[in-house]
Every structure is written in C-alpha cells, then in structure tokens.
Design an enzyme around this catalytic site. Sequence first.
Site, PDB file in Angstrom:
ATOM      1  N   TYR A 194       0.820  -1.204   0.000  1.00 51.41           N
ATOM      2  CA  TYR A 194       0.000   0.000   0.000  1.00 51.41           C
ATOM      3  C   TYR A 194       0.864   1.269   0.000  1.00 51.41           C
ATOM      4  CZ  TYR A 194      -3.309   3.574   1.187  1.00 51.41           C
ATOM      5  OH  TYR A 194      -4.069   4.711   1.145  1.00 51.41           O
ATOM      6  N   TRP A 235       1.260   5.667  -1.746  1.00 53.84           N
ATOM      7  CA  TRP A 235       0.969   6.647  -2.784  1.00 53.84           C
ATOM      8  C   TRP A 235       2.032   6.753  -3.874  1.00 53.84           C
ATOM      9  CZ3 TRP A 235      -2.331  11.288  -3.408  1.00 53.84           C
ATOM     10  CH2 TRP A 235      -3.602  11.078  -2.873  1.00 53.84           C
TER      11      TRP A 235
HETATM   12  N1  MGD Z   1      -1.731  18.682   2.601  1.00 55.01           N
HETATM   13  C1  MGD Z   1      -2.140  17.407   2.531  1.00 55.01           C
HETATM   14  N2  MGD Z   1      -3.334  17.117   1.973  1.00 55.01           N
HETATM   15  C2  MGD Z   1      -3.763  15.827   1.928  1.00 55.01           C
HETATM   16  C3  MGD Z   1      -2.956  14.758   2.396  1.00 55.01           C
HETATM   17  C4  MGD Z   1      -1.698  15.103   2.973  1.00 55.01           C
HETATM   18  O1  MGD Z   1      -0.948  14.223   3.426  1.00 55.01           O
HETATM   19  N3  MGD Z   1      -1.332  16.416   3.018  1.00 55.01           N
HETATM   20  N4  MGD Z   1      -3.393  13.457   2.285  1.00 55.01           N
HETATM   21  C5  MGD Z   1      -4.469  13.187   1.335  1.00 55.01           C
HETATM   22  C6  MGD Z   1      -5.094  11.891   1.613  1.00 55.01           C
HETATM   23  S1  MGD Z   1      -4.288  10.495   1.119  1.00 55.01           S
HETATM   24  C7  MGD Z   1      -6.329  11.775   2.167  1.00 55.01           C
HETATM   25  S2  MGD Z   1      -7.033  10.246   2.348  1.00 55.01           S
HETATM   26  C8  MGD Z   1      -7.107  12.935   2.583  1.00 55.01           C
HETATM   27  C9  MGD Z   1      -7.704  12.733   3.968  1.00 55.01           C
HETATM   28  O2  MGD Z   1      -8.720  13.634   4.210  1.00 55.01           O
HETATM   29  P1  MGD Z   1      -9.320  13.711   5.685  1.00 55.01           P
HETATM   30  O3  MGD Z   1      -9.283  12.387   6.316  1.00 55.01           O
HETATM   31  O4  MGD Z   1     -10.645  14.368   5.626  1.00 55.01           O
HETATM   32  O5  MGD Z   1      -8.237  14.690   6.341  1.00 55.01           O
HETATM   33  P2  MGD Z   1      -7.726  14.995   7.824  1.00 55.01           P
HETATM   34  O6  MGD Z   1      -6.792  16.144   7.666  1.00 55.01           O
HETATM   35  O7  MGD Z   1      -7.199  13.793   8.476  1.00 55.01           O
HETATM   36  O8  MGD Z   1      -9.020  15.465   8.587  1.00 55.01           O
HETATM   37  C10 MGD Z   1      -9.730  16.623   8.205  1.00 55.01           C
HETATM   38  C11 MGD Z   1     -10.217  17.336   9.432  1.00 55.01           C
HETATM   39  O9  MGD Z   1     -11.213  16.580  10.107  1.00 55.01           O
HETATM   40  C12 MGD Z   1     -11.286  17.063  11.428  1.00 55.01           C
HETATM   41  N5  MGD Z   1     -11.708  16.011  12.328  1.00 55.01           N
HETATM   42  C13 MGD Z   1     -10.967  14.978  12.740  1.00 55.01           C
HETATM   43  N6  MGD Z   1     -11.702  14.214  13.557  1.00 55.01           N
HETATM   44  C14 MGD Z   1     -12.916  14.771  13.657  1.00 55.01           C
HETATM   45  C15 MGD Z   1     -14.113  14.423  14.344  1.00 55.01           C
HETATM   46  O10 MGD Z   1     -14.207  13.426  15.040  1.00 55.01           O
HETATM   47  N7  MGD Z   1     -15.185  15.217  14.153  1.00 55.01           N
HETATM   48  C16 MGD Z   1     -15.143  16.310  13.379  1.00 55.01           C
HETATM   49  N8  MGD Z   1     -16.257  16.994  13.229  1.00 55.01           N
HETATM   50  N9  MGD Z   1     -14.018  16.670  12.738  1.00 55.01           N
HETATM   51  C17 MGD Z   1     -12.927  15.906  12.869  1.00 55.01           C
HETATM   52  C18 MGD Z   1      -9.889  17.511  11.805  1.00 55.01           C
HETATM   53  O11 MGD Z   1      -9.941  18.776  12.444  1.00 55.01           O
HETATM   54  C19 MGD Z   1      -9.153  17.514  10.496  1.00 55.01           C
HETATM   55  O12 MGD Z   1      -8.389  18.668  10.268  1.00 55.01           O
HETATM   56  O13 MGD Z   1      -6.285  14.098   2.600  1.00 55.01           O
HETATM   57  C20 MGD Z   1      -5.541  14.264   1.381  1.00 55.01           C
HETATM   58  N10 MGD Z   1      -4.975  15.578   1.365  1.00 55.01           N
HETATM   59  N1  MGD Z   2      -2.471   8.148  12.380  1.00 52.80           N
HETATM   60  C1  MGD Z   2      -2.851   8.250  11.110  1.00 52.80           C
HETATM   61  N2  MGD Z   2      -2.246   7.500  10.179  1.00 52.80           N
HETATM   62  C2  MGD Z   2      -2.603   7.600   8.889  1.00 52.80           C
HETATM   63  C3  MGD Z   2      -3.610   8.497   8.481  1.00 52.80           C
HETATM   64  C4  MGD Z   2      -4.258   9.276   9.488  1.00 52.80           C
HETATM   65  O1  MGD Z   2      -5.187  10.073   9.208  1.00 52.80           O
HETATM   66  N3  MGD Z   2      -3.827   9.143  10.774  1.00 52.80           N
HETATM   67  N4  MGD Z   2      -3.941   8.609   7.148  1.00 52.80           N
HETATM   68  C5  MGD Z   2      -3.714   7.446   6.320  1.00 52.80           C
HETATM   69  C6  MGD Z   2      -3.868   7.716   4.892  1.00 52.80           C
HETATM   70  S1  MGD Z   2      -5.355   8.456   4.435  1.00 52.80           S
HETATM   71  C7  MGD Z   2      -2.955   7.360   3.959  1.00 52.80           C
HETATM   72  S2  MGD Z   2      -3.360   7.510   2.297  1.00 52.80           S
HETATM   73  C8  MGD Z   2      -1.661   6.767   4.332  1.00 52.80           C
HETATM   74  C9  MGD Z   2      -0.488   7.216   3.433  1.00 52.80           C
HETATM   75  O2  MGD Z   2       0.573   6.341   3.557  1.00 52.80           O
HETATM   76  P1  MGD Z   2       1.651   6.135   2.395  1.00 52.80           P
HETATM   77  O3  MGD Z   2       1.017   6.298   1.057  1.00 52.80           O
HETATM   78  O4  MGD Z   2       2.369   4.853   2.657  1.00 52.80           O
HETATM   79  O5  MGD Z   2       2.627   7.373   2.668  1.00 52.80           O
HETATM   80  P2  MGD Z   2       3.675   8.107   1.717  1.00 52.80           P
HETATM   81  O6  MGD Z   2       4.512   8.924   2.627  1.00 52.80           O
HETATM   82  O7  MGD Z   2       2.956   8.813   0.621  1.00 52.80           O
HETATM   83  O8  MGD Z   2       4.551   6.923   1.151  1.00 52.80           O
HETATM   84  C10 MGD Z   2       4.902   6.819  -0.176  1.00 52.80           C
HETATM   85  C11 MGD Z   2       6.317   6.263  -0.275  1.00 52.80           C
HETATM   86  O9  MGD Z   2       6.584   6.004  -1.653  1.00 52.80           O
HETATM   87  C12 MGD Z   2       7.903   6.432  -1.952  1.00 52.80           C
HETATM   88  N5  MGD Z   2       8.000   6.646  -3.412  1.00 52.80           N
HETATM   89  C13 MGD Z   2       7.725   7.754  -4.126  1.00 52.80           C
HETATM   90  N6  MGD Z   2       7.944   7.520  -5.438  1.00 52.80           N
HETATM   91  C14 MGD Z   2       8.358   6.246  -5.543  1.00 52.80           C
HETATM   92  C15 MGD Z   2       8.737   5.419  -6.653  1.00 52.80           C
HETATM   93  O10 MGD Z   2       8.705   5.803  -7.807  1.00 52.80           O
HETATM   94  N7  MGD Z   2       9.116   4.150  -6.371  1.00 52.80           N
HETATM   95  C16 MGD Z   2       9.131   3.659  -5.111  1.00 52.80           C
HETATM   96  N8  MGD Z   2       9.497   2.404  -4.931  1.00 52.80           N
HETATM   97  N9  MGD Z   2       8.779   4.419  -4.040  1.00 52.80           N
HETATM   98  C17 MGD Z   2       8.392   5.686  -4.277  1.00 52.80           C
HETATM   99  C18 MGD Z   2       8.074   7.671  -1.116  1.00 52.80           C
HETATM  100  O11 MGD Z   2       9.444   7.995  -0.963  1.00 52.80           O
HETATM  101  C19 MGD Z   2       7.385   7.243   0.197  1.00 52.80           C
HETATM  102  O12 MGD Z   2       8.285   6.611   1.066  1.00 52.80           O
HETATM  103  O13 MGD Z   2      -1.374   7.074   5.700  1.00 52.80           O
HETATM  104  C20 MGD Z   2      -2.416   6.678   6.587  1.00 52.80           C
HETATM  105  N10 MGD Z   2      -1.979   6.813   7.958  1.00 52.80           N
HETATM  106 MO    MO Z   3      -5.303   8.665   2.113  1.00 50.92          MO
END
Ligand code: MGD
Ligand code: MGD
Ligand code: MO
Length: 770
Positions: free
Chosen positions: A110, A112
């Site tokens: 898993y 990104w």
């Molecule tokens: N800059 C940036 N943007 C991203 C990402 C990133 O790593 N960096 N990751 C991307 C990815 S992979 C995903 S899946 C999405 C995730 O998108 P989300 O899961 O929606 O993002 P979060 O920032 O975890 O949460 C959004 C807001 O929800 C609020 N929140 C948390 N818990 C609760 C609760 O119990 N109740 C209420 N009402 N609010 C709550 C928090 O204040 C938080 O800032 O974001 C994407 N966008």
């Molecule tokens: N506590 C907590 N944990 C969370 C979340 C949360 O809300 N709270 N959010 C979750 C969510 S929504 C998500 S999506 C996950 C994200 O979790 P990940 O998607 O595992 O996080 P990334 O840091 O995007 O990891 C991508 C990795 O790919 C590597 N990479 C980039 N390009 C390449 C390439 O071309 N080849 C190879 N081999 N590697 C490459 C990067 O260097 C990096 O190490 O985290 C989850 N974890």
């Molecule tokens: Mo995500």
Amino acid sequence: MSVSRSSLAHWGAFTAEVADGNIATVTPAAGDADPSPLLGNLPGSLRHRARIAGPAVRAGWLRDGPGPSDRRGADEFVAVSWPELTELLAAELRRVIDTHGNEAIYGGSYGWASAGRFHHAQSQVHRFLKLLGGYTSSRHSYSLGATGVIMPRVVGTHDDLFKRSTAWDVIVEHTDLLVAFGGLALKNTGINHGGTTAHPARAALRALRDRGGQIVSFSPLREDVEGEYQWHAPVPGTDVAIMLGLAHVLATEGLADRAFLDEYCIGYPQFERYLLGTDDGVPKSAQWAAGISGLAARDITALARRMAAGRTLVTVSWSLQRIRHGEQAPWMGLTLAAMLGQIGVPGGGFGHGYGSMNEPGLAPLRHRLPVLPQGANPVRTFIPVAAVSDMLLHPGEPFDYNGSRLTYPDIRLVYWAGGNPFHHHQNIPRLRRALARPDTIVVHDPYWTAMAKHADIVVPSTTAYERDDYSGSKNDPLLVAMPALAAPYAQSRDDYTTFADLADRLGVGEQFTEGRSAREWLVHLYQTWSAELDFAVPDFDRFWADGQLRLPTEPGLTLLADFRADPHTHALHTPSGRIEIFSADIDGFGYADCAGHPAWFEPTEWLGGRRAADYPLHLLANQPTSRLHSQLDTGAVSQKSKVAGREPIRMHPQDASERGLSDGDVARVFNDRGACLAGVVTDTGVRPRVVQLSTGAWYDPLDPADPDSLCVHGNPNVLTEDVGTSSLARGCTGAHVLVQVERFVWGERSDGADPGSVPPVRAHEPPVIH
Ligand SMILES: Nc1nc2c(c(=O)[nH]1)N[C@H]1C(S)=C(S)[C@@H](COP(=O)(O)OP(=O)(O)OC[C@H]3O[C@@H](n4cnc5c(=O)[nH]c(N)nc54)[C@H](O)[C@@H]3O)O[C@H]1N2
Ligand SMILES: Nc1nc2c(c(=O)[nH]1)N[C@H]1C(S)=C(S)[C@@H](COP(=O)(O)OP(=O)(O)OC[C@H]3O[C@@H](n4cnc5c(=O)[nH]c(N)nc54)[C@H](O)[C@@H]3O)O[C@H]1N2
Ligand SMILES: [Mo]
C-alpha cells in the site's frame, strides 16, 4: 547551467529549474489559480542525503540468511552491486515460492508513490508478482477503509461518491446551506492521486458565500474552514450522535421527507424505531446528542430546522470514518441527507470528502485513462489493508470481514514498493514486532525511510523526476507529460528496470517486459488507449512535445441525479436497488460493532470514555499541511513547519499552561502504547482538551533496537491503536487517539549530555552502510 522543464506531482503541475541534477526552483503551472504550497518541498529533493545511493542488504540477513529478526531497524547495511542484488533477491523469491507457496508473499504494498502512472510502483510490483504466481494482496485503503465497505452496501458505490460527486459549480449556484462534518480543509484539497492541475475549492467556497450560501461546520479545529462560517467544536468522534440529534428533530417535527424515504430508500421505519428510542427507551434527541457532543441542544434543533428550510448539502469528511465504528458517519450522513429528501437535487443531498481531496466537486473524465495492464492474481488470499500487523502476528487465525470469515496467511516475505508503513500504520511498536516475524522484507524506495531501514533487501528507486512518465487522474482534465528532469541519483534505478531484471532472472522476463523498454511502454500504452477513444488525440510525439493534453470531462454533475430522475432504470447496486437505511445483509452478519442501521457506538478513544481519566487529551492525527504524508519531509515547507526541530503539536493555551508548556517547548506526548516528542504551538482555534499532531514526521526512535522507544521527531503513529473500524470493514482508525502531554525532561543522562538538552533528530540520516 540550468535547464527549465515541466512536470507534475500529486499536488500540482509545475516548471522546474534544474541544475547539477537537482531541482533548484519550482514555478506552479500557469493554469493553476490556487497552486499548492507543497511544491516548495521539491527543491533540493533529488540529491538529498536521505536518498538511497545503491542496493543494500541488512548485515544480519546477509550473515544469517532469511529468518525472523528483531534486529530490523537497528542493524547496519552492506552495499552490494546490482547483479548481486538481483541474484540474492531472485533466489529468495524462488525459495519462498518453492517452499511456502505464493500465498506466503505479502505484496499488498500500500502507498501513494509517484503521480506518474507507468512507473507507479504499486502497479509495477503487482504486475511482477502476478507473473511469478501471485501474492497475498490487500483491499481498500487507509484513506477510505470503512467507506469502501459500507457505502457499496448501502448506496451501491463508493467511488462515485467522489468521482461523480456534485460539482463545485452546482454547489455555488444552488446550495443555500453547506453543512460540513469534519470541515472543508483547503490544505487537503491540494492533492489528488495521479496528479491534479487546478485547485477550485477556495474560489468555489468564496463564490458560494458571495451568492448568499452559508456554511456550518463541525470540527475541533477552527481552521478547518477558511473565511466566514458558523463553527461548532464538538467532542471529537461524536458526529454520529449529532447527526442523530438532527435527524430526531426532523422526524419529530414533521420535517422529514416521507415521500423520498418511501420511494428511494428502504429501512427507514426500522431506523426510526432506534431514532425515537421505541425499543431501547432512549430517544436520540437533540438533548441526548448535546450530552454526548458537548454542543447546546438548542443549536442542534435550530440547525435541523434550518437544514429543512432550504437547499442543504450534508458533507462528511473522510477523517470521520478513520476512527472506531467509522462506518457509521458516512452511513448516517447519507441517512440525514435522505431524510431531507434532497439527494439528487442540484446543490442538495450528500457529499463525502469536500475538503478531504481535490476530487469531490471536480468533473470526471468522460473516458478511461491509459493504464498498465495488470493481469490476474492467481492467489485469492487477501487482507483488509490495515490488518497488516494482525496478519504478521497471527498467521492461521480466523477473522471477520464484511460478512465472511477469513484466515490470516503465513507470510514469509513482505514486498513493499511505493509506500511507507511507518507513515501509514498504527501502533508502530506493534508494527515493529510484526515486522520482526517474516523471513525477509524487501523495500524499494528512493529515500531511507524508516520502512527502508527495517528492510533486509533495500532497492534504490528513482524519483518521479528521474524518468519519463505521464500523469493521469480521473477528475483532472489534463494528461501531463513528465519528462525526466535529471539523471537518476547515484545507482538508483526505475522500479520497472529492477523488476525487468528480476523477471528475466526468474524466467518471466519476456512476459514482464513484452519486449518493451520503459519509453516504449509509454508510447504503447498511449497508442492503445488513444485507439479506443471516440475522438481524435494527437500522436504520442505531438503530446510529448506539447507537454499536455486536455481531455473531455462531464461538467455540472449532481450526485445521484439519474437515480432520482428514474429509480428503476438507474437502480442502485444495492440488494434493494435503493438507499439502504436498513441493510438486511449487515443485520444478518450479527456483528456487535455494526448493526443493520446507522447507530451511535461509543468509541474507545474519546473524551467521554473511561480511558480519558488516564489520557485526558484527544489527539487528532490528521493530514499534514506541510507535505503529502511522509513524502519530502526533508523539504523546505515541511522543515519550516517544525518547532524545535520536531513536528508541531497544537493545543489550546489553557491546556498548555496547565502543563507548564508554552510555544516552542518540547513536549512528550504519550499513552500506554508509546511516546513521542513534539514542538508546542498554542492556538485558541483548537478546542480545549483536543491536541493536533499531523502524520508524516519520519519515525525516529531514540534507541533503534527498542520497539517501544520514544520517537524523538513526533510521529503520532507510535500512539494510535491498531484496531479496525469494526468487523464489517476493519478500516484504519488512526485519526483519533487519547494521550497525555507533559514537559519533556531528558531524565537520567548517562552520556554526560546537558540535562536541559533534547535528543537530536536523526530521522533523515541514512543508516550505517559498509
Ligand atoms: N496537505 C495534505 N493534503 C492531503 C494529504 C496530505 O498528506 N497532506 N493526504 C491526502 C489523503 S491520502 C487523504 S485520504 C485525505 C484525507 O482527508 P481527511 O481524512 O478528511 O483529512 P484529515 O486532515 O485527516 O481530517 C480533516 C479534518 O477533520 C477534522 N476532524 C478529525 N476528527 C474529527 C471528528 O471526530 N469530528 C469532526 N467533526 N471533525 C474531525 C480535523 O480537524 C481535520 O483537520 O487528505 C488528502 N490531502
Ligand atoms: N495516524 C494516522 N495514520 C494515517 C492516516 C491518518 O489520518 N492518521 N492517514 C492514512 C492515509 S489516508 C494514507 S493515504 C496513508 C499514506 O501512507 P503512504 O502512502 O504509505 O505514505 P507516503 O509517505 O505517501 O509513502 C509513499 C512512499 O513512496 C515512496 N516513493 C515515491 N515515489 C516512488 C517510486 O517511484 N518508487 C518507489 N518504490 N517508491 C516511491 C516515497 O518515498 C514514500 O516513502 O497514511 C495513513 N496513515
Ligand atoms: Mo489517504
């Protein structure tokens, strides 16, 4: 001498000045009205010292051979040549397959990785492992673990909720009231998987207000909505109770749309018995919801009436389902919207993730995108993606998932390319114990992430900017060429080349490459794709020279408009063809933690529970403002956000002063699972008794040999519970955790260091390599 070239990241298209093999400066693409600040993490990234320079093997693995080891993460490495690496890795894959079968390879992988679609690491590793006879796979995502299972059952889809959602333009024109559970965080709308070239959310929210539309948001953080809005800061994790309180007002004041519920939904009567407390004697009233959420009952009542009085869109952020019982929030949000009767009406109804990703609200492409063909996986065994530690720690044990009883396989080899479990997985101390179990761990990454440091075989990948590729995202109109900006760093190689060599060594080289170089694949995929289109596109060379290609989209969508117009022709893919407010299937599973209709379940990690006596602060481990996950934590924007070199933890000034903490201090954040350091930032925009520590600081154990070690950098996943949402989805629950915070004192110092000092951050340093 610098050259100027264009490319793209998950967070936007840009032009880079490149000098000495490195990105020097980055300018956002001209067409992007609101470019992501994360572009600022790219300069310097290609030649950072955290890059993996060449193939490496863990010293203990090389000496002792494959086998369980608790030295992972603490051992030194030995540099090997590419031919040696290919030989060792091919032999180990062969051994595992011959002695344990393909099921013993966990290849879920898993993560990104890159926006470029051909070199997308997960696609490459899956294609490779399928040709070897398959692998144990994973289902769904950390993003949408609960949604991915519950929503197909109750509304027949999960993808369409984002990819065919109501367009921003439609919201701007028609919505009177946008009710957001979990905010509309613009920081999150910078990003979409596969690249995104326009960022319309900020302007859309402004235009909505200009037209007289209003926004009400529930969130523990004020900044989750920018500009004017009505802020409610409930106890985190209580949104389902609030939605039930709103629903109760609608039901008891004659405001529910009975005609809609009868025609388009099934099961409202069963749900209403629960809502009214017919069987349990507990009406889920505004008063009841106020007692749980800490909001005022009159505010809930007033809002319900307002919601029924105009065109109302109910949107639920993705974060609300990344908690225990996470299935309930999207299901209850849908139910609330159904009671308002505006599903399928422009600007009304339901949304999921406005403010979570730059995807809801954006027009989908009319046609599919070029994709690397994957083939079928001969191994059927899978796990829900966030069960990885459970799987490694409990081989052979049964578990419940989505109405089935499955068994964890016995994994001998873990193969990771393009993800970082030390970023994404919960309870890192437990993850480390789990990663000590397999015989071999293989990691491909451009950087020495904690996952790479825990590998036995480390494969240096190129970054997306050291190879030719193109983007592709369902909700973005541009296909963007990504010509290499620089030569590969040191000995790093494309994952494609690595797999091609391994495939060759294992006798499936011809099947893997089909005789094509990477460049030939780009042309081939483009040509086969364009031949199937019903409109003309330029040939590959023209596209490559132009740098981008604009594709037709479907603008102006309203989610479920077809279904509303004709519920028979456009019946939903649910058992009833309608919205299932009561699901007989789910009810039939008999799960204690997920009933047949949406309901309030007390989470374990919440301020209203018993655990809060020991850990009285609710930590939100949300997405970072300063980077995408753990990617480019080394970059300028991410580094600038650090406080005393650590990830910032934000808290209400009152909670800080009670603990003798002020801005800039180093705090210890802990519970019974683990502890980390973080830099204190006080902020009145944070609800009292809530603290916020984003994910993504690279895990940095003070003592790498100790799985329970303090993380000195601020990775919240040393604290989070590794438990699924419920027996239904077993989705990730990492967004919420209870903690205590105290001033950090570097205890008894045996090394003679100044007791007032703090441990250095070494997260971005490579390990020792011989
Ligand atoms: N800059 C940036 N943007 C991203 C990402 C990133 O790593 N960096 N990751 C991307 C990815 S992979 C995903 S899946 C999405 C995730 O998108 P989300 O899961 O929606 O993002 P979060 O920032 O975890 O949460 C959004 C807001 O929800 C609020 N929140 C948390 N818990 C609760 C609760 O119990 N109740 C209420 N009402 N609010 C709550 C928090 O204040 C938080 O800032 O974001 C994407 N966008
Ligand atoms: N506590 C907590 N944990 C969370 C979340 C949360 O809300 N709270 N959010 C979750 C969510 S929504 C998500 S999506 C996950 C994200 O979790 P990940 O998607 O595992 O996080 P990334 O840091 O995007 O990891 C991508 C990795 O790919 C590597 N990479 C980039 N390009 C390449 C390439 O071309 N080849 C190879 N081999 N590697 C490459 C990067 O260097 C990096 O190490 O985290 C989850 N974890
Ligand atoms: Mo995500």
